[in-house]
Enzyme design. Structure first.
Site, PDB file in Angstrom:
ATOM      1  N   LYS A 182      18.859  42.092  29.495  1.00 26.50           N
ATOM      2  CA  LYS A 182      19.103  40.865  30.272  1.00 26.50           C
ATOM      3  C   LYS A 182      18.370  39.701  29.617  1.00 26.50           C
ATOM      4  O   LYS A 182      17.169  39.765  29.385  1.00 26.50           O
ATOM      5  CB  LYS A 182      18.623  41.010  31.714  1.00 26.50           C
ATOM      6  CG  LYS A 182      18.851  39.723  32.536  1.00 26.50           C
ATOM      7  CD  LYS A 182      18.623  39.940  34.026  1.00 26.50           C
ATOM      8  CE  LYS A 182      17.207  39.682  34.465  1.00 26.50           C
ATOM      9  NZ  LYS A 182      16.826  38.261  34.521  1.00 26.50           N
ATOM     10  N   ASP A 238      21.844  35.951  32.193  1.00 24.69           N
ATOM     11  CA  ASP A 238      21.486  35.591  33.579  1.00 24.69           C
ATOM     12  C   ASP A 238      21.150  34.102  33.653  1.00 24.69           C
ATOM     13  O   ASP A 238      19.984  33.718  33.615  1.00 24.69           O
ATOM     14  CB  ASP A 238      20.279  36.466  33.970  1.00 24.69           C
ATOM     15  CG  ASP A 238      19.753  36.188  35.359  1.00 24.69           C
ATOM     16  OD1 ASP A 238      20.448  35.561  36.166  1.00 24.69           O
ATOM     17  OD2 ASP A 238      18.597  36.617  35.628  1.00 24.69           O
ATOM     18  N   LYS A 290      22.835  31.962  36.030  1.00 26.30           N
ATOM     19  CA  LYS A 290      23.061  31.534  37.430  1.00 26.30           C
ATOM     20  C   LYS A 290      23.673  30.137  37.541  1.00 26.30           C
ATOM     21  O   LYS A 290      23.056  29.215  38.090  1.00 26.30           O
ATOM     22  CB  LYS A 290      21.745  31.582  38.216  1.00 26.30           C
ATOM     23  CG  LYS A 290      21.067  32.935  38.264  1.00 26.30           C
ATOM     24  CD  LYS A 290      19.871  32.922  39.200  1.00 26.30           C
ATOM     25  CE  LYS A 290      19.145  34.240  39.276  1.00 26.30           C
ATOM     26  NZ  LYS A 290      18.393  34.591  38.058  1.00 26.30           N
ATOM     27  N   HIS A 308      25.735  26.922  38.753  1.00 27.35           N
ATOM     28  CA  HIS A 308      26.033  26.330  40.074  1.00 27.35           C
ATOM     29  C   HIS A 308      26.306  24.849  39.840  1.00 27.35           C
ATOM     30  O   HIS A 308      25.374  24.067  39.639  1.00 27.35           O
ATOM     31  CB  HIS A 308      24.827  26.525  41.017  1.00 27.35           C
ATOM     32  CG  HIS A 308      25.099  26.143  42.433  1.00 27.35           C
ATOM     33  ND1 HIS A 308      24.232  26.493  43.458  1.00 27.35           N
ATOM     34  CD2 HIS A 308      26.109  25.460  43.012  1.00 27.35           C
ATOM     35  CE1 HIS A 308      24.720  26.031  44.603  1.00 27.35           C
ATOM     36  NE2 HIS A 308      25.850  25.396  44.346  1.00 27.35           N
ATOM     37  N   ASP A 309      27.593  24.450  39.846  1.00 31.62           N
ATOM     38  CA  ASP A 309      27.951  23.043  39.590  1.00 31.62           C
ATOM     39  C   ASP A 309      29.366  22.828  40.127  1.00 31.62           C
ATOM     40  O   ASP A 309      29.916  23.727  40.788  1.00 31.62           O
ATOM     41  CB  ASP A 309      27.852  22.767  38.070  1.00 31.62           C
ATOM     42  CG  ASP A 309      27.530  21.305  37.780  1.00 31.62           C
ATOM     43  OD1 ASP A 309      28.127  20.421  38.421  1.00 31.62           O
ATOM     44  OD2 ASP A 309      26.685  21.058  36.902  1.00 31.62           O
ATOM     45  N   PRO A 332      33.372  22.855  40.226  1.00 36.14           N
ATOM     46  CA  PRO A 332      34.238  23.884  39.630  1.00 36.14           C
ATOM     47  C   PRO A 332      34.642  23.604  38.192  1.00 36.14           C
ATOM     48  O   PRO A 332      34.593  24.501  37.338  1.00 36.14           O
ATOM     49  CB  PRO A 332      35.457  23.892  40.569  1.00 36.14           C
ATOM     50  CG  PRO A 332      34.899  23.481  41.896  1.00 36.14           C
ATOM     51  CD  PRO A 332      33.822  22.461  41.590  1.00 36.14           C
ATOM     52  N   THR A 340      33.159  21.919  35.785  1.00 35.89           N
ATOM     53  CA  THR A 340      32.045  22.108  34.842  1.00 35.89           C
ATOM     54  C   THR A 340      31.732  23.584  34.670  1.00 35.89           C
ATOM     55  O   THR A 340      31.479  24.060  33.555  1.00 35.89           O
ATOM     56  CB  THR A 340      30.797  21.344  35.356  1.00 35.89           C
ATOM     57  OG1 THR A 340      31.152  19.972  35.472  1.00 35.89           O
ATOM     58  CG2 THR A 340      29.616  21.493  34.420  1.00 35.89           C
ATOM     59  N   THR A 386      16.175  36.217  46.444  1.00 33.79           N
ATOM     60  CA  THR A 386      15.200  36.966  47.253  1.00 33.79           C
ATOM     61  C   THR A 386      13.955  36.134  47.539  1.00 33.79           C
ATOM     62  O   THR A 386      13.159  36.473  48.407  1.00 33.79           O
ATOM     63  CB  THR A 386      14.798  38.296  46.563  1.00 33.79           C
ATOM     64  OG1 THR A 386      14.535  38.019  45.192  1.00 33.79           O
ATOM     65  CG2 THR A 386      15.893  39.310  46.673  1.00 33.79           C
ATOM     66  N   ARG A 411       9.009  44.160  33.944  1.00 37.64           N
ATOM     67  CA  ARG A 411       7.638  44.519  33.600  1.00 37.64           C
ATOM     68  C   ARG A 411       7.292  46.003  33.600  1.00 37.64           C
ATOM     69  O   ARG A 411       6.480  46.416  32.762  1.00 37.64           O
ATOM     70  CB  ARG A 411       6.665  43.716  34.483  1.00 37.64           C
ATOM     71  CG  ARG A 411       6.646  42.239  34.082  1.00 37.64           C
ATOM     72  CD  ARG A 411       6.140  41.346  35.175  1.00 37.64           C
ATOM     73  NE  ARG A 411       7.065  41.325  36.312  1.00 37.64           N
ATOM     74  CZ  ARG A 411       6.853  40.641  37.429  1.00 37.64           C
ATOM     75  NH1 ARG A 411       5.742  39.956  37.565  1.00 37.64           N
ATOM     76  NH2 ARG A 411       7.741  40.669  38.389  1.00 37.64           N
TER      77      ARG A 411
HETATM   78  O1  C5P Z   1       9.522  42.337  35.901  1.00 39.10           O
HETATM   79  P1  C5P Z   1      10.494  42.654  36.996  1.00 39.10           P
HETATM   80  O2  C5P Z   1      10.986  44.091  36.998  1.00 39.10           O
HETATM   81  O3  C5P Z   1      10.005  42.208  38.370  1.00 39.10           O
HETATM   82  O4  C5P Z   1      11.761  41.765  36.608  1.00 39.10           O
HETATM   83  C1  C5P Z   1      12.882  41.641  37.440  1.00 39.10           C
HETATM   84  C2  C5P Z   1      13.899  40.721  36.811  1.00 39.10           C
HETATM   85  O5  C5P Z   1      14.949  40.509  37.742  1.00 39.10           O
HETATM   86  C3  C5P Z   1      13.354  39.327  36.445  1.00 39.10           C
HETATM   87  O6  C5P Z   1      14.084  38.879  35.297  1.00 39.10           O
HETATM   88  C4  C5P Z   1      13.695  38.506  37.655  1.00 39.10           C
HETATM   89  O7  C5P Z   1      13.857  37.141  37.355  1.00 39.10           O
HETATM   90  C5  C5P Z   1      15.030  39.130  38.082  1.00 39.10           C
HETATM   91  N1  C5P Z   1      15.381  38.952  39.493  1.00 39.10           N
HETATM   92  C6  C5P Z   1      14.583  39.372  40.538  1.00 39.10           C
HETATM   93  N2  C5P Z   1      14.964  39.176  41.832  1.00 39.10           N
HETATM   94  C7  C5P Z   1      16.127  38.566  42.101  1.00 39.10           C
HETATM   95  C8  C5P Z   1      16.951  38.117  41.076  1.00 39.10           C
HETATM   96  C9  C5P Z   1      16.540  38.330  39.755  1.00 39.10           C
HETATM   97  O8  C5P Z   1      13.527  39.956  40.305  1.00 39.10           O
HETATM   98  N3  C5P Z   1      16.498  38.416  43.356  1.00 39.10           N
END
Ligand code: C5P
Length: 232
Positions: free
Chosen positions: A32, A59, A61, A63-64, A66, A68, A119, A211
């Protein structure tokens, strides 16, 4: 589309991401690429990683308006990514335009996934900042249904929501779930987490793991552990 582990390569430079990927000899994890790396390095980072044989979830994301989004998606489609995404909050019309833009002349296109509510947005901030007064679970499912209506392939969601998304939108509507941690690992700043094995049980199609793999002492072993728990 089989289950897979997507490694969130949240690095600040091409040098760092290549040093990380070089540790994987013989294995080509699904990668990703997020905004940080893409804005730092530009589209060439996508081409380089693709050339090394990895599948890519870009990734960004979008948002603009349609028009564009449609034109931008057409550019991303030319980069030959495997999955990309947008915010469902941009409306059904924006999502339909995105599908149009992403579709190549031969009818093929990368998978397109919607972010419902981030989230980081909770009930309180959704009500106070966005003036949305429905329960957040209902809003998430409504946005997922909108994404399906617009012809998208799935949503990014918490592993805890994956089962309900499948119940609402069908089992072939994809769920891509971050917030994954090993049972004996650090949780960090994630709030609601699941192990790869639990995410598998609940029906996630892809897990996005950052991570626990990138910061592990042995990233390859951590990746293999994820694959074993989630895919086998
Ligand atoms: O390091 P970690 O496992 O927490 O990384 C999770 C990845 O998923 C990061 O790139 C984070 O930006 C992404 N992400 C997230 N929660 C979301 C959407 C994306 O943790 N709701």
């Amino acid at each position: 589309m089989g289950k897979d582990v997507i490694v969130a390569c949240d690095f600040a430079s091409a040098e760092q991401v290549f040093a990380f990927l070089d540790k994987f000899t013989g294995r080509k994890p699904f990668v990703k690429i997020g905004m940080e790396l893409f804005y730092a390095e530009g589209p060439s980072i996508v081409r380089e990683i693709k050339k090394r044989g990895h599948k890519i979830f870009l990734d960004l994301k979008l948002h603009d308006i349609p028009n564009t989004v449609k034109k931008s998606m057409s550019v991303l489609s030319g980069l030959d990514v495997d999955i990309t995404n947008l915010h469902a909050g941009g409306t059904v019309r924006m999502m339909e335009a995105a599908v149009e833009g992403l579709t190549r002349p031969d009818g093929t296109r990368p998978l397109l996934i919607a972010v419902t509510q981030l989230t980081s947005t909770d009930q309180e901030s959704m009500e106070n900042d966005l003036l949305i007064h429905e329960p957040i679970d209902k809003v998430v499912m409504h946005y997922a249904a909108n994404a399906k209506k617009a012809g998208l392939d799935g949503v990014v969601c918490s592993p805890l929501e994956a089962g309900k998304v499948h119940d609402t939108c069908g089992s072939d509507f994809l769920t891509i779930t971050p917030g994954v941690r090993f049972a004996d690992g650090e949780i960090g700043d994630q709030k609601r987490v699941m192990t790869p094995a639990e995410a598998k049980k609940i029906g996630s199609d892809y897990i996005v793991v950052g991570r626990p793999i990138t910061a592990a002492e042995d990233p390859v072993a951590a990746y293999e552990r994820c694959v074993k728990e989630f895919c086998d």
